[in-house]
Design an enzyme around this catalytic site. Structure first.
Site, PDB file in Angstrom:
ATOM      1  N   ALA A  84       0.838  -1.209   0.000  1.00  0.00           N
ATOM      2  CA  ALA A  84       0.000   0.000   0.000  1.00  0.00           C
ATOM      3  C   ALA A  84       0.869   1.254   0.000  1.00  0.00           C
ATOM      4  O   ALA A  84       0.518   2.279   0.584  1.00  0.00           O
ATOM      5  CB  ALA A  84      -0.935  -0.019   1.210  1.00  0.00           C
ATOM      6  N   GLY A  85       2.018   1.151  -0.631  1.00  0.00           N
ATOM      7  CA  GLY A  85       2.913   2.314  -0.741  1.00  0.00           C
ATOM      8  C   GLY A  85       2.481   3.193  -1.901  1.00  0.00           C
ATOM      9  O   GLY A  85       1.303   3.200  -2.290  1.00  0.00           O
TER      10      GLY A  85
ATOM     11  N   ARG B 296       7.198   6.344 -21.238  1.00  0.00           N
ATOM     12  CA  ARG B 296       8.232   7.387 -21.098  1.00  0.00           C
ATOM     13  C   ARG B 296       8.766   7.793 -22.470  1.00  0.00           C
ATOM     14  O   ARG B 296       8.887   8.985 -22.773  1.00  0.00           O
ATOM     15  CB  ARG B 296       9.361   6.859 -20.201  1.00  0.00           C
ATOM     16  CG  ARG B 296       8.939   6.806 -18.748  1.00  0.00           C
ATOM     17  CD  ARG B 296      10.022   6.272 -17.844  1.00  0.00           C
ATOM     18  NE  ARG B 296       9.608   6.444 -16.442  1.00  0.00           N
ATOM     19  CZ  ARG B 296       9.941   5.618 -15.458  1.00  0.00           C
ATOM     20  NH1 ARG B 296      10.701   4.560 -15.687  1.00  0.00           N
ATOM     21  NH2 ARG B 296       9.524   5.854 -14.236  1.00  0.00           N
TER      22      ARG B 296
ATOM     23  N   HIS C 252      13.794  -4.629 -17.635  1.00  0.00           N
ATOM     24  CA  HIS C 252      13.452  -3.302 -17.112  1.00  0.00           C
ATOM     25  C   HIS C 252      14.689  -2.754 -16.412  1.00  0.00           C
ATOM     26  O   HIS C 252      14.865  -2.902 -15.227  1.00  0.00           O
ATOM     27  CB  HIS C 252      12.288  -3.455 -16.122  1.00  0.00           C
ATOM     28  CG  HIS C 252      11.758  -2.160 -15.619  1.00  0.00           C
ATOM     29  ND1 HIS C 252      11.441  -1.102 -16.429  1.00  0.00           N
ATOM     30  CD2 HIS C 252      11.456  -1.751 -14.356  1.00  0.00           C
ATOM     31  CE1 HIS C 252      10.985  -0.108 -15.683  1.00  0.00           C
ATOM     32  NE2 HIS C 252      10.992  -0.476 -14.429  1.00  0.00           N
TER      33      HIS C 252
ATOM     34  N   ASN D 179      10.532  -4.209  -8.104  1.00  0.00           N
ATOM     35  CA  ASN D 179      11.846  -4.329  -8.765  1.00  0.00           C
ATOM     36  C   ASN D 179      12.850  -5.111  -7.918  1.00  0.00           C
ATOM     37  O   ASN D 179      12.695  -5.164  -6.702  1.00  0.00           O
ATOM     38  CB  ASN D 179      12.397  -2.922  -9.030  1.00  0.00           C
ATOM     39  CG  ASN D 179      11.804  -2.338 -10.298  1.00  0.00           C
ATOM     40  OD1 ASN D 179      11.749  -3.019 -11.318  1.00  0.00           O
ATOM     41  ND2 ASN D 179      11.367  -1.099 -10.221  1.00  0.00           N
TER      42      ASN D 179
HETATM   43  N1  APR Z   1       3.846  -7.659   2.308  1.00  0.00           N
HETATM   44  C1  APR Z   1       3.064  -6.597   2.002  1.00  0.00           C
HETATM   45  N2  APR Z   1       3.559  -5.344   1.876  1.00  0.00           N
HETATM   46  C2  APR Z   1       4.856  -5.168   2.098  1.00  0.00           C
HETATM   47  C3  APR Z   1       5.747  -6.223   2.433  1.00  0.00           C
HETATM   48  C4  APR Z   1       5.170  -7.529   2.541  1.00  0.00           C
HETATM   49  N3  APR Z   1       5.907  -8.589   2.864  1.00  0.00           N
HETATM   50  N4  APR Z   1       6.985  -5.724   2.591  1.00  0.00           N
HETATM   51  C5  APR Z   1       6.916  -4.392   2.356  1.00  0.00           C
HETATM   52  N5  APR Z   1       5.636  -4.063   2.050  1.00  0.00           N
HETATM   53  C6  APR Z   1       5.080  -2.744   1.718  1.00  0.00           C
HETATM   54  C7  APR Z   1       5.681  -1.594   2.517  1.00  0.00           C
HETATM   55  O1  APR Z   1       5.144  -1.556   3.836  1.00  0.00           O
HETATM   56  C8  APR Z   1       5.273  -0.394   1.667  1.00  0.00           C
HETATM   57  O2  APR Z   1       4.020   0.140   2.077  1.00  0.00           O
HETATM   58  O3  APR Z   1       5.369  -2.394   0.374  1.00  0.00           O
HETATM   59  C9  APR Z   1       5.142  -0.977   0.260  1.00  0.00           C
HETATM   60  C10 APR Z   1       6.145  -0.393  -0.728  1.00  0.00           C
HETATM   61  O4  APR Z   1       5.797   0.930  -0.911  1.00  0.00           O
HETATM   62  P1  APR Z   1       6.848   2.097  -1.203  1.00  0.00           P
HETATM   63  O5  APR Z   1       8.018   1.967  -0.299  1.00  0.00           O
HETATM   64  O6  APR Z   1       6.079   3.370  -1.249  1.00  0.00           O
HETATM   65  O7  APR Z   1       7.394   1.747  -2.665  1.00  0.00           O
HETATM   66  P2  APR Z   1       6.702   2.109  -4.072  1.00  0.00           P
HETATM   67  O8  APR Z   1       7.179   3.426  -4.539  1.00  0.00           O
HETATM   68  O9  APR Z   1       5.246   1.850  -3.970  1.00  0.00           O
HETATM   69  O10 APR Z   1       7.388   1.008  -5.007  1.00  0.00           O
HETATM   70  C11 APR Z   1       7.048  -0.362  -4.858  1.00  0.00           C
HETATM   71  O11 APR Z   1       7.341  -0.856  -7.177  1.00  0.00           O
HETATM   72  O12 APR Z   1       8.087   0.384  -8.977  1.00  0.00           O
HETATM   73  C12 APR Z   1       8.439  -0.554  -8.001  1.00  0.00           C
HETATM   74  O13 APR Z   1      10.785  -0.142  -7.615  1.00  0.00           O
HETATM   75  C13 APR Z   1       9.506  -0.042  -7.067  1.00  0.00           C
HETATM   76  O14 APR Z   1       9.987  -2.168  -6.073  1.00  0.00           O
HETATM   77  C14 APR Z   1       9.321  -0.926  -5.871  1.00  0.00           C
HETATM   78  C15 APR Z   1       7.803  -1.182  -5.880  1.00  0.00           C
END
Ligand code: APR
Length: 311
Positions: free
Chosen positions: A10-11, A151, A175, A120
């Site tokens: 949920a990031g 892009r 990628h 990624n």
């Molecule tokens: N299960 C569920 N959620 C998890 C877990 C898990 N085991 N481990 C981490 N998370 C959650 C984190 O708590 C966080 O809310 O994954 C989320 C990642 O969100 P962000 O840090 O905001 O990253 P974001 O910018 O959304 O990118 C996510 O997508 O484009 C790719 O490179 C990027 O690998 C990255 C992914």
């Protein structure tokens, strides 16, 4: 009956993906994260925009997988960002564990779902999800090519001062730095790019596309891109749920196509209700084929690290 999509993580990317799916009324959405309160809070906040925006779907945030059962599509965005001092391999292994555990839990509750990977390093995470789920390759798909292509299309439209919509482009390969923007298959309303600008300008746009992710990270400093990645993911989700059969560049498990075997690499595919419904093997010239081979080698390098560590 409405479709159901689970978004894990949920990031930034996950929340934006969930919101766009709801805004387009594509499906009910279950947003999952390990951090307590975050998926619940974000899902409720999104739901409270429904009366204003006028969409009617269910949006639920949760830390467990029970609510995700029988999802049609599961989008995996969960993962760690690269932190200072972390090597590429450290990140690879950390996200391997995240994607493995998310896949295990998701497929237990949704054995017929189509998985879309976003975390990624993308191509290696697709490999992880396929190995963990045991799903056929039609149901494990990586989001990369749609974003890389978007892009490239953006830079072309800006440069030529034409509508973004009119630009069709193709970016294949992994990628990363070795992705392969195919200029020969890129056009503006059918007019080949090479007839519209100079080689020098094209080369610069190709390089900017390869560096597209890094350009955003440089501005944001503490995070990576999420608006275009979420939009690209949703285009894939929509093509599957509406059975639109769009032809999009996606990371798929190749078994001999393009001379590549056992790796996820970006190639043009048809996306419909069964997932990957066709892989298009287009004829590449020798330079394009060599660039794709080089890109596949870079994917192989990461997968080899995983194979060694998890053997
Ligand atoms: N299960 C569920 N959620 C998890 C877990 C898990 N085991 N481990 C981490 N998370 C959650 C984190 O708590 C966080 O809310 O994954 C989320 C990642 O969100 P962000 O840090 O905001 O990253 P974001 O910018 O959304 O990118 C996510 O997508 O484009 C790719 O490179 C990027 O690998 C990255 C992914």
């Amino acid at each position: 009956m409405r479709s159901k999509v689970t978004v894990i993580g949920a990031g930034n990317v996950g929340a934006n993906t969930a919101q766009k799916i709801a805004q387009k009324e594509l499906a009910d959405v279950i947003l999952v994260d390990v951090v307590e309160g975050v998926p619940q809070g974000k899902a409720l906040d999104m739901l409270e925009s429904a009366p204003v925006e006028g969409y009617d779907v269910c949006l639920v945030g949760t830390n467990s997988y029970e609510e995700t059962s029988n999802s049609d599509v599961v989008v995996i965005t969960a993962g760690f960002p690269r932190k200072p001092g972390m090597s590429r391999d450290d990140l690879l292994l950390a996200n391997y564990e995240v994607v493995k555990s998310a896949t295990q839990q998701a497929v237990k509750h949704s054995p017929n779902a189509i998985l879309i990977l976003v975390t990624n390093p993308l191509d290696a995470m697709c490999w992880t999800a396929m190995k963990t789920s045991g799903f056929p390759r039609e149901r494990v798909i990586g989001m990369a090519g749609v974003l890389d292509t978007a892009r490239f299309r953006t830079f072309i439209a800006e440069q030529l001062e034409v509508s973004f919509e009119n630009v069709t482009a193709m970016v294949l390969g992994g990628h990363g730095d070795t992705m392969v923007p195919l200029v020969r298959f890129t056009n503006v309303s059918g007019i080949p790019l090479s007839e519209l600008t100079t080689q020098d300008v094209i080369d610069r746009m190709v390089q900017r596309t390869r560096d597209g992710g890094a350009e955003i990270v440089k501005y944001l400093k503490t995070g990576s891109a999420y608006y275009a990645p979420a939009a690209s993911t949703v285009e894939m989700v929509e093509s599957i749920l509406k059975d639109k059969k769009k032809v999009l560049p996606c990371a798929v498990h190749l078994t001999g196509e393009y001379g590549i075997n056992g790796l996820f690499v970006g190639v043009p595919v048809k996306l419909g209700k069964s997932g990957v419904e066709k892989i298009y093997e287009i004829k590449l010239d020798s330079a394009e084929a060599a660039a794709l081979r080089k890109s596949a080698d870079a994917v192989q390098e990461l997968v080899s690290v995983l194979e060694k560590k998890v053997a």
